[in-house]
Design a protein around this motif. Structure first.
Motif, mmCIF file in Angstrom:
data_model
loop_
_atom_site.group_PDB
_atom_site.id
_atom_site.type_symbol
_atom_site.label_atom_id
_atom_site.label_comp_id
_atom_site.label_asym_id
_atom_site.label_seq_id
_atom_site.Cartn_x
_atom_site.Cartn_y
_atom_site.Cartn_z
ATOM 1 N N ALA A 69 0.839 -1.199 0.000
ATOM 2 C CA ALA A 69 0.000 0.000 0.000
ATOM 3 C C ALA A 69 0.873 1.247 0.000
ATOM 4 N N ALA A 70 0.282 2.322 -0.514
ATOM 5 C CA ALA A 70 0.946 3.627 -0.378
ATOM 6 C C ALA A 70 0.914 3.994 1.106
ATOM 7 N N SER A 71 1.768 4.871 1.532
ATOM 8 C CA SER A 71 1.952 5.145 2.957
ATOM 9 C C SER A 71 0.679 5.553 3.700
ATOM 10 N N ALA A 72 -0.236 6.234 3.059
ATOM 11 C CA ALA A 72 -1.417 6.714 3.773
ATOM 12 C C ALA A 72 -2.702 6.011 3.367
ATOM 13 N N ASN A 73 -2.622 4.996 2.529
ATOM 14 C CA ASN A 73 -3.832 4.370 2.005
ATOM 15 C C ASN A 73 -3.818 2.863 2.180
ATOM 16 N N GLN A 74 -4.884 2.367 2.812
ATOM 17 C CA GLN A 74 -5.085 0.916 2.856
ATOM 18 C C GLN A 74 -5.434 0.461 1.450
ATOM 19 N N ILE A 75 -5.047 -0.773 1.093
ATOM 20 C CA ILE A 75 -5.386 -1.276 -0.232
ATOM 21 C C ILE A 75 -5.944 -2.687 -0.120
ATOM 22 N N ASP A 76 -7.028 -2.932 -0.854
ATOM 23 C CA ASP A 76 -7.590 -4.267 -1.031
ATOM 24 C C ASP A 76 -7.431 -4.586 -2.510
ATOM 25 N N ALA A 77 -6.802 -5.699 -2.815
ATOM 26 C CA ALA A 77 -6.600 -6.051 -4.217
ATOM 27 C C ALA A 77 -6.510 -7.564 -4.371
ATOM 28 N N ALA A 78 -6.896 -8.025 -5.538
ATOM 29 C CA ALA A 78 -6.787 -9.449 -5.842
ATOM 30 C C ALA A 78 -5.335 -9.801 -6.115
ATOM 31 N N GLN A 79 -4.912 -10.925 -5.572
ATOM 32 C CA GLN A 79 -3.582 -11.454 -5.845
ATOM 33 C C GLN A 79 -3.773 -12.840 -6.456
ATOM 34 N N TYR A 80 -3.426 -12.954 -7.731
ATOM 35 C CA TYR A 80 -3.566 -14.223 -8.443
ATOM 36 C C TYR A 80 -2.235 -14.592 -9.074
ATOM 37 N N ALA A 81 -1.958 -15.880 -9.127
ATOM 38 C CA ALA A 81 -0.719 -16.343 -9.748
ATOM 39 C C ALA A 81 -0.963 -17.691 -10.418
ATOM 40 N N THR A 82 -0.104 -18.001 -11.375
ATOM 41 C CA THR A 82 -0.125 -19.272 -12.093
ATOM 42 C C THR A 82 1.293 -19.805 -12.144
ATOM 43 N N TYR A 83 1.434 -21.119 -11.953
ATOM 44 C CA TYR A 83 2.758 -21.731 -11.983
ATOM 45 C C TYR A 83 2.633 -23.158 -12.510
ATOM 46 N N LEU A 84 3.588 -23.580 -13.322
ATOM 47 C CA LEU A 84 3.615 -24.938 -13.851
ATOM 48 C C LEU A 84 4.646 -25.735 -13.069
ATOM 49 N N ASP A 85 4.167 -26.703 -12.281
ATOM 50 C CA ASP A 85 5.025 -27.486 -11.396
ATOM 51 C C ASP A 85 5.290 -28.867 -11.977
ATOM 52 N N SER A 86 6.420 -29.443 -11.595
ATOM 53 C CA SER A 86 6.806 -30.803 -11.997
ATOM 54 C C SER A 86 7.034 -31.624 -10.738
ATOM 55 N N PRO A 87 5.975 -32.196 -10.153
ATOM 56 C CA PRO A 87 6.138 -32.902 -8.882
ATOM 57 C C PRO A 87 6.864 -34.244 -8.987
ATOM 58 N N ALA A 88 6.943 -34.829 -10.178
ATOM 59 C CA ALA A 88 7.656 -36.098 -10.416
ATOM 60 C C ALA A 88 7.222 -37.192 -9.450
ATOM 61 N N THR A 89 5.909 -37.381 -9.328
ATOM 62 C CA THR A 89 5.373 -38.408 -8.443
ATOM 63 C C THR A 89 4.000 -38.851 -8.939
ATOM 64 N N THR A 90 3.573 -40.013 -8.471
ATOM 65 C CA THR A 90 2.193 -40.453 -8.689
ATOM 66 C C THR A 90 1.481 -40.575 -7.341
ATOM 67 N N SER A 91 2.072 -40.025 -6.300
ATOM 68 C CA SER A 91 1.458 -39.996 -4.965
ATOM 69 C C SER A 91 0.615 -38.730 -4.821
ATOM 70 N N SER A 92 -0.332 -38.775 -3.914
ATOM 71 C CA SER A 92 -1.150 -37.604 -3.638
ATOM 72 C C SER A 92 -0.243 -36.431 -3.262
ATOM 73 N N THR A 93 -0.482 -35.298 -3.889
ATOM 74 C CA THR A 93 0.358 -34.118 -3.704
ATOM 75 C C THR A 93 -0.524 -32.952 -3.283
#
Length: 146
Positions: free
Chosen positions: A89-113
């Protein structure tokens, strides 16, 4: 005969949602307790992760909300100290905002992750709120054939 999907095909999709607000003043990664689990059908599969929710940063200049994803006990962000998202946030202002992300992972397993969202206040001043006021948060895990 073992059936194999062509590379790039979606093998399964898992979605989780939450409206549970979490707060922190910690400058270390803290779990939001929001997670989703998937059991890959092949150890070569990739998992496309998307997640997000609204975050509130107070009107304190040094308050910074960062989020990341853990696979089990491992922070999978390319830069583990910074995570995937950052909101200040800027110094005098509260901020509400969406935070979204995308990532491609390689877990290298067939177990529950299990993938879990973590967050921190790297400015360590003020209280950071994730899924603020019970707003909607979501995580989608998509298994992709390689």
């Amino acid at each position: 005969m073992l059936f194999r999907s062509a590379p790039g095909h979606v093998l399964q999709v898992v979605q989780a949602t939450t409206t549970t607000e979490q707060t922190t003043t910690s400058s270390s990664w803290v779990t939001t307790s929001f997670s989703a689990s998937i059991t890959p059908t092949s150890s070569s599969s990739k998992i496309l992760i998307t997640y997000g929710a609204n975050c509130r940063v107070p009107s304190v200049a040094s308050a910074i909300c960062q989020t990341t994803i853990y696979r089990g006990a491992t922070n999978i962000a390319p830069t583990a100290t910074r995570g995937f998202t950052q909101l200040q946030a800027a110094s005098a202002n509260q901020i509400d905002a969406a935070q979204y992300a995308t990532y491609l992972d390689s877990p290298a397993t067939t177990s529950s992750t299990t993938y879990t969202v973590y967050f921190q206040n790297t400015g360590a001043s003020g209280t950071i709120r994730w899924c603020v006021d019970g707003s909607y948060g979501s995580m989608t895990l998509i298994e992709v054939a390689v």
